[in-house]
Design a protein around this motif. Structure first.
Motif, PDB file in Angstrom:
ATOM      1  N   SER A  91       0.769  -1.473   0.120  1.00  0.00           N
ATOM      2  CA  SER A  91      -0.015   0.026   0.076  1.00  0.00           C
ATOM      3  C   SER A  91       0.960   1.179  -0.049  1.00  0.00           C
ATOM      4  O   SER A  91       0.556   2.264  -0.609  1.00  0.00           O
ATOM      5  CB  SER A  91      -0.929  -0.049   1.371  1.00  0.00           C
ATOM      6  N   PHE A  92       2.060   1.179   0.806  1.00  0.00           N
ATOM      7  CA  PHE A  92       3.029   2.310   0.502  1.00  0.00           C
ATOM      8  C   PHE A  92       3.306   2.544  -0.899  1.00  0.00           C
ATOM      9  O   PHE A  92       3.535   3.814  -1.259  1.00  0.00           O
ATOM     10  CB  PHE A  92       4.003   2.158   1.597  1.00  0.00           C
ATOM     11  N   ILE A  93       3.698   1.507  -1.402  1.00  0.00           N
ATOM     12  CA  ILE A  93       4.448   1.672  -2.895  1.00  0.00           C
ATOM     13  C   ILE A  93       3.102   2.406  -3.670  1.00  0.00           C
ATOM     14  O   ILE A  93       3.384   3.332  -4.544  1.00  0.00           O
ATOM     15  CB  ILE A  93       4.811   0.261  -3.586  1.00  0.00           C
ATOM     16  N   VAL A  94       2.113   1.877  -3.611  1.00  0.00           N
ATOM     17  CA  VAL A  94       0.894   2.391  -4.146  1.00  0.00           C
ATOM     18  C   VAL A  94       0.506   3.925  -4.146  1.00  0.00           C
ATOM     19  O   VAL A  94       0.378   4.657  -5.077  1.00  0.00           O
ATOM     20  CB  VAL A  94      -0.422   1.858  -3.888  1.00  0.00           C
ATOM     21  N   SER A  95       1.007   4.340  -2.743  1.00  0.00           N
ATOM     22  CA  SER A  95       0.977   5.857  -2.510  1.00  0.00           C
ATOM     23  C   SER A  95       2.050   6.815  -2.947  1.00  0.00           C
ATOM     24  O   SER A  95       1.798   7.894  -2.822  1.00  0.00           O
ATOM     25  CB  SER A  95       0.693   5.887  -0.806  1.00  0.00           C
ATOM     26  N   CYS A  96       3.024   6.155  -3.278  1.00  0.00           N
ATOM     27  CA  CYS A  96       4.229   6.847  -3.651  1.00  0.00           C
ATOM     28  C   CYS A  96       4.054   7.311  -5.284  1.00  0.00           C
ATOM     29  O   CYS A  96       3.314   6.869  -6.002  1.00  0.00           O
ATOM     30  CB  CYS A  96       5.308   6.048  -3.862  1.00  0.00           C
ATOM     31  N   SER A  97       4.266   8.703  -5.302  1.00  0.00           N
ATOM     32  CA  SER A  97       4.362   9.511  -6.607  1.00  0.00           C
ATOM     33  C   SER A  97       5.314   8.764  -7.606  1.00  0.00           C
ATOM     34  O   SER A  97       6.288   7.811  -7.227  1.00  0.00           O
ATOM     35  CB  SER A  97       4.741  10.816  -6.360  1.00  0.00           C
TER      36      SER A  97
END
Length: 440
Positions: free
Chosen positions: A68-74
């Protein structure tokens, strides 16, 4: 070159084949004891406050990364993710994946004898870089699931992000497509490593990148690119043994200078840790230890205060010295004025030297280990396989996949080093130069 012993290609081929045979014979010898090292890389959908974690519940390290953190990254942060979250680079963009002398076990050089022309690829180095391959392979799969091939992210990072953020106008680069085979990917990506480094080197020297001018320049290795900054790195002066002794006494657990009563039961690992956390008197050391403390006093690292306690002459310089101990160099402009003044003093004393390349000396050695055999005889020499017209075995997909992810890692690191160099140059212009103008 006159003092070098040069072997013909046929002799080297015979030597390599003999080496493979001897290694195979050794592995099949019933007296040989084989140890296996195991780890796993997991990209988890389970919600966790931590963006990464390591557990040993299965008896081996399991590296877990939160999807989920990867998804949230620009898009740009997805590139920076590799350096930061995978720990390929430290907070000052020094490459953690290089061989570090401080990570080599004392017994290893005795059992793994290396020639002077071999890269010191000891166990910790192999572990870090094997892990990096699986991190990147897994990360690539996650990005493909998101419809974001890592190659497209890198093209956008180089062409768009660096331009928008730092006004760096790089020329277009061509990276492999998802559908390309592993061998084709290797042949496409390698020239772009040299291309990007040469573009940046031209930008540093000419303040612009002209495609016609670039075409007229002679070939240049990626490790030869320069930095925008003078004195980008302060490095160990290899011709002066004093600095190595100083760093050993300050940071090495083997110096045993942290082993002093009444603190022996505490879990300190270096003299620096001990003095930072405890009030240690000069007279608490034994006579044989005092000679080492005296050496640090003579070299302006320690002083004795009015109460007989040991103090550092410049606490601010310690993080930079720790970096030099660990990496062989430090990124000078990342440190504050007090630390830089301390480094300048060591430079005047001949303990350190400066370097203005984009990569440190040890980082250039790391790149050379993977790309060619001009410096090390035990390197992968990917340049010879994929950029010099050689014909690697087309059906060895596993070897080509490993080579591709290794070169992709170098490409990501190279882009992040360029990003750091541009950021530092902008910071110096915005912060340091106005200060100097006001003072003058």
């Amino acid at each position: 070159m006159a003092d070098k012993f040069v072997l013909s290609a046929k002799t080297r081929l015979k030597a390599e084949r003999l080496e493979r045979k001897l290694n195979d014979d050794l592995l099949h010898d019933p007296r040989t004891c084989i140890t296996r090292r195991q780890f796993e890389v997991v990209f988890s959908s389970i919600e966790d406050k931590r963006i990464r974690s390591v557990s040993y519940e299965k008896g081996y390290p399991s590296y877990n990364y939160r999807k989920s953190f990867i998804v949230s990254c620009s898009d740009s942060d997805k590139v920076i993710y590799c350096g930061r979250v995978f720990n390929w680079m430290d907070k000052y963009f020094m490459i953690n994946l290089i061989n570090k002398n401080c990570e080599v076990e004392a017994i290893e050089p005795a059992f793994m004898d290396k020639s002077k022309t071999a890269y010191p690829n000891y166990q910790k180095f192999e572990d870090k870089n094997n892990l990096a391959i699986y991190q990147l392979a897994g990360y690539n799969n996650i990005l493909l699931q998101l419809g974001l091939p890592i190659e497209r992210l890198l093209e956008n990072f180089y062409i768009s992000y660096l331009s928008e953020e730092f006004c760096y106008s790089g020329l277009p680069i061509r990276l492999p497509k998802v559908e390309d085979g592993w061998l084709e990917k290797c042949r496409i990506i390698f020239p772009e490593l040299d291309n990007i480094a040469r573009q940046y080197d031209t930008f540093v020297k000419e303040d612009e990148i002209d495609s016609e001018y670039l075409a007229m320049l002679p070939p240049q290795k990626m490790s030869e690119a320069k930095s925008l900054l003078m004195n980008k790195y302060y490095e160990i002066n290899e011709s002066n043994p004093t600095i190595k002794q100083v760093l050993f006494y300050l940071f090495a657990s083997a110096s045993l200078l942290y082993n002093v009563a009444p603190y022996k039961h505490k879990k300190y690992h270096s003299l620096v840790e001990l003095i930072i956390h405890e009030s240690v008197g000069y007279d608490q050391y034994t006579s044989y230890q005092k000679s080492k403390i005296d050496f640090l006093i003579e070299n302006r690292m320690l002083k004795i205060d009015d109460e007989g306690k040991l103090k550092f002459t410049n606490v601010k310089i310690l993080p930079a010295l720790k970096a030099i101990w660990e990496f062989g160099s430090c990124s000078y402009w990342h440190y504050d004025k007090d630390a830089r003044n301390g480094l300048d003093e060591l430079l005047e004393l001949g303990l350190l030297v400066t370097d203005d390349h984009l990569l440190t000396k040890n980082e250039r050695g790391y790149f050379s280990y993977y790309t060619d055999n001009s410096e090390y005889t035990n390197g992968y020499a990917y340049r010879n396989f994929y950029a010099h017209g050689c014909t690697p075995q087309a059906n060895d997909d596993n070897a080509h996949a490993i080579a591709y992810f290794s070169m992709l890692r170098l490409l990501i690191i190279l882009m992040l080093k360029i990003c750091d160099d541009l950021w530092l140059a902008r910071r110096i212009l915005a912060v340091e130069m106005p200060k100097q103008s006001i003072q003058s």
